[in-house]
Design a protein around this motif. Sequence first.
Motif, short mmCIF file in Angstrom:
data_model
loop_
_atom_site.label_atom_id
_atom_site.label_comp_id
_atom_site.label_asym_id
_atom_site.label_seq_id
_atom_site.Cartn_x
_atom_site.Cartn_y
_atom_site.Cartn_z
N ARG A 120 23.00 39.46 39.18
CA ARG A 120 24.41 39.74 38.90
C ARG A 120 25.01 40.67 39.95
O ARG A 120 25.72 41.63 39.64
N VAL A 121 24.73 40.36 41.20
CA VAL A 121 25.18 41.18 42.33
C VAL A 121 26.27 40.48 43.13
O VAL A 121 27.33 41.05 43.39
N ILE A 122 26.01 39.24 43.47
CA ILE A 122 26.96 38.49 44.31
C ILE A 122 28.29 38.31 43.59
O ILE A 122 29.35 38.26 44.24
N ILE A 123 28.28 38.26 42.26
CA ILE A 123 29.53 38.10 41.51
C ILE A 123 30.44 39.32 41.62
O ILE A 123 31.62 39.25 41.24
N ASN A 124 29.93 40.44 42.14
CA ASN A 124 30.78 41.62 42.34
C ASN A 124 31.62 41.51 43.61
O ASN A 124 32.51 42.34 43.81
N LEU A 125 31.34 40.53 44.43
CA LEU A 125 32.12 40.34 45.65
C LEU A 125 33.38 39.54 45.33
O LEU A 125 33.35 38.62 44.52
N PHE A 154 27.85 32.00 36.48
CA PHE A 154 28.46 30.81 37.07
C PHE A 154 29.66 30.34 36.25
O PHE A 154 29.73 30.50 35.03
N TYR A 155 30.59 29.75 36.98
CA TYR A 155 31.90 29.41 36.42
C TYR A 155 31.84 28.21 35.47
O TYR A 155 32.45 28.23 34.39
N GLU A 156 31.13 27.17 35.85
CA GLU A 156 31.15 25.93 35.04
C GLU A 156 30.64 26.13 33.62
O GLU A 156 31.26 25.63 32.67
N LEU A 173 36.13 33.46 26.38
CA LEU A 173 35.44 34.51 27.12
C LEU A 173 36.06 34.60 28.51
O LEU A 173 36.47 33.59 29.08
N VAL A 174 36.13 35.80 29.06
CA VAL A 174 36.76 35.97 30.37
C VAL A 174 35.84 36.75 31.29
O VAL A 174 34.96 37.50 30.86
N GLU A 175 36.03 36.56 32.59
CA GLU A 175 35.33 37.36 33.57
C GLU A 175 35.85 38.80 33.52
O GLU A 175 37.02 39.04 33.30
N HIS A 176 34.95 39.75 33.77
CA HIS A 176 35.39 41.13 33.93
C HIS A 176 36.22 41.25 35.20
O HIS A 176 36.11 40.43 36.12
N ARG A 180 33.57 37.82 39.93
CA ARG A 180 34.07 36.51 40.32
C ARG A 180 32.89 35.54 40.21
O ARG A 180 32.03 35.49 41.08
N TYR A 181 32.84 34.81 39.09
CA TYR A 181 31.71 33.92 38.86
C TYR A 181 31.62 32.85 39.95
O TYR A 181 32.63 32.32 40.43
#
Length: 257
Positions: A120-125, A154-156, A173-176, A180-181
């Motif tokens: 859960r690191v790359i989603i912080n970019l 992941f988004y899907e 449900l929403v992304e924080h 960015r999923y």
Amino acid sequence: MDNFIKEFWENQAINHTTSHAASWGDNFAIDLEINTIGEYIKEGDLVLDMGCANGFAALRHLENRKPSKIYGVDYAPSMIKYANKVKNESAEKDKLDFEVGDILNIKFDDDTFDVVYTTRVIINLPNWKEQLRAIEECIRVAKPGGTVVFSEAFYEPLVLLNAMRALKQLPPLVEHDFNRYIKKDRLEKYLSDKNLEFECNEFSSVYYLGSRFLRELVTNPSDYPGYSNPINELFYDIEKNYSGGGFGIQQAYIIKK
């Protein structure tokens, strides 16, 4: 990384010190995640935990999988402060090394590690351009024949899960704000274009179906703050034996370099 994102993780470290909650409150999902990544770490491997937070997962891998050494790198200095506390309390502290660093510019040489993983690191970019650079950096520092594991959101599957929730008039449900999923089709196209062998491990699908959908049909979520609903553990136990269906927002892509 945007300053507010870094500030968020700094505060998480300060508030939760060495607890798993510094990276996420969902202890069952974290356990599934650690066990999944651990499947790809062999005894004697040299490992990079890129985005190691407070070292909670790295210590588990060291104890359970016996790599020769784990290097942990995180963008938030407070996370590294508590990771080093974890290290200093370990009987095998010589096999742990934690330092501040940036996934967009990993300091290690090409072809260094047997295993490189993110959680859960790359989603912080904030955008795909930076996410892709992080992906390329992680692949770069893995040895030829080595393994890279991206355990990310992941988004899907978010869309699929929300479609299920909509059937029962549940709110989506929403992304924080700081996430960015990743789009699975975008990642898979990149890996295929690079002729990289990969697989997707849906290690949380049944757990998500139970803990983010079914529990709200049979219990009152307000009775169970955070991740304390007892149904979560029931579906965690099922997940350890059965998975699939595409509902798990947390998935792991395993790449052979």
